[in-house]
Design an enzyme around this catalytic site. Sequence first.
Site, PDB file in Angstrom:
ATOM      1  N   ASP A  11       0.856  -1.174   0.000  1.00 45.25           N
ATOM      2  CA  ASP A  11       0.000   0.000   0.000  1.00 45.25           C
ATOM      3  C   ASP A  11       0.903   1.239   0.000  1.00 45.25           C
ATOM      4  OD1 ASP A  11      -2.248   1.756   0.575  1.00 45.25           O
ATOM      5  OD2 ASP A  11      -1.476   1.795   2.632  1.00 45.25           O
ATOM      6  N   LEU A  12       0.367   2.389  -0.400  1.00 44.29           N
ATOM      7  CA  LEU A  12       1.197   3.606  -0.418  1.00 44.29           C
ATOM      8  C   LEU A  12       0.994   4.472   0.835  1.00 44.29           C
ATOM      9  CD1 LEU A  12       1.193   5.012  -4.076  1.00 44.29           C
ATOM     10  CD2 LEU A  12       3.044   3.892  -2.835  1.00 44.29           C
ATOM     11  N   ASP A  13      -0.176   5.129   0.933  1.00 44.87           N
ATOM     12  CA  ASP A  13      -0.390   6.095   2.025  1.00 44.87           C
ATOM     13  C   ASP A  13      -0.436   5.399   3.381  1.00 44.87           C
ATOM     14  OD1 ASP A  13      -1.192   8.922   0.734  1.00 44.87           O
ATOM     15  OD2 ASP A  13      -1.862   7.279  -0.543  1.00 44.87           O
ATOM     16  N   THR A  45      -2.907   0.550  -4.262  1.00 45.14           N
ATOM     17  CA  THR A  45      -3.302   1.803  -3.625  1.00 45.14           C
ATOM     18  C   THR A  45      -4.704   2.239  -4.034  1.00 45.14           C
ATOM     19  OG1 THR A  45      -2.691   4.166  -3.466  1.00 45.14           O
ATOM     20  CG2 THR A  45      -2.177   3.059  -5.538  1.00 45.14           C
ATOM     21  N   LYS A 216      -8.506  -4.514  -3.742  1.00 49.25           N
ATOM     22  CA  LYS A 216      -7.073  -4.811  -3.792  1.00 49.25           C
ATOM     23  C   LYS A 216      -6.850  -6.318  -3.764  1.00 49.25           C
ATOM     24  CE  LYS A 216      -5.327  -0.574  -1.575  1.00 49.25           C
ATOM     25  NZ  LYS A 216      -4.278  -0.043  -0.667  1.00 49.25           N
ATOM     26  N   ASP A 239      -2.102  -0.545   5.943  1.00 47.07           N
ATOM     27  CA  ASP A 239      -2.399   0.127   7.215  1.00 47.07           C
ATOM     28  C   ASP A 239      -3.878   0.437   7.416  1.00 47.07           C
ATOM     29  OD1 ASP A 239      -2.514   2.224   5.218  1.00 47.07           O
ATOM     30  OD2 ASP A 239      -2.581   3.611   6.917  1.00 47.07           O
ATOM     31  N   SER A 240      -4.740   0.076   6.434  1.00 44.43           N
ATOM     32  CA  SER A 240      -6.122   0.536   6.598  1.00 44.43           C
ATOM     33  C   SER A 240      -7.154  -0.454   6.060  1.00 44.43           C
ATOM     34  CB  SER A 240      -6.276   1.910   5.933  1.00 44.43           C
ATOM     35  OG  SER A 240      -7.448   2.532   6.424  1.00 44.43           O
ATOM     36  N   ASN A 242      -9.133  -0.441   3.508  1.00 40.72           N
ATOM     37  CA  ASN A 242      -9.147  -0.790   2.085  1.00 40.72           C
ATOM     38  C   ASN A 242      -8.035  -1.793   1.739  1.00 40.72           C
ATOM     39  OD1 ASN A 242      -7.132   1.173   2.449  1.00 40.72           O
ATOM     40  ND2 ASN A 242      -7.296   1.880   0.328  1.00 40.72           N
TER      41      ASN A 242
HETATM   42 CA    CA Z   1      -3.110   3.307   3.282  1.00 38.59          CA
END
Ligand code: CA
Length: 292
Positions: A11-13, A45, A216, A239-240, A242
């Site tokens: 993941d990115l963010d 992402t 994803k 981290d989330s 999604n």
């Molecule tokens: Ca994220």
Amino acid sequence: MSKMVKLIALDLDGTLLNEDNYISDKNLDAIKFAQTNGVEVVVATGRAHFDVQSIFKDTGLQTWIIGANGATIHQPNGELFQSVPINRNEALNILGWLEQEGFYYEVFSNDSIITPQNGRELLAIEMDRVTSGNPDVSIEQLKHAAEKQYSQTGFSFIHSSKDLTGTGMDFYNILAFSFDEDKLKRGKAHFKGTTDLTIVSSAKHNFELEHQNASKGIALNILASKLNIDLKDTAAVGDSYNDLSMLRVAGRSAAMGNAPDEIKKSCHEVTLPNVEDGVAHFINSLIHGTKI
Ligand code: CA
């Protein structure tokens, strides 16, 4: 490199990116080391692929990109491999509803992030209202969240969703954003029962809608099979919420140290937070075969 892992989805963010939307040198080195050793590194992402390419611009990175929460898959050379757009009429209805309810929204097409001209003004008004009504809310945090949203590449502005009627564009991801928690809850509740949509959340102030066959996890499954890699030989880091779909299907899953407990509990392991190069830490643990 650990024998088993042939593909790592990142993941990115909140995961690969630090708080200033940069990829640290440590993370970059770890990714390049993994690639040099034959591991397929994949970015997964909620962002649009052209936005990811702009983040990658000065890094020399080339990877498969699962974008728009799985609605698009792009090859390392930038060509589209597969996409799953939302039904066009349904997308326009959704945007009409969001407008009527006064939501800031973004809709991802092939080459732009379309957003209403008055959207930023709407968010500024919400920010004022929420912070003046609640002294515990940090205005700096909200400003940071809004700035992060606006820092994406490829915005194009419309007067209203009616401007998109008859354009023939594909719409991959609709993101609704609000600082008003009750409004956000109402929005989620409104779309929750819609069986042909996937609804996820990538951050505190948003929810996102895609086609029911876009996530994803589904995209990771498709890509692994395209690359002849068994899912048990894949790893995923996120981290989330999604990310849950891919964290559940990957052979090894790692939650970031900054992830909510619910995400951490869904993973095999927990790595360091994004601001402490958690991705590099995870990749290095694979290389050295050590448990985190
Ligand atoms: Ca994220």
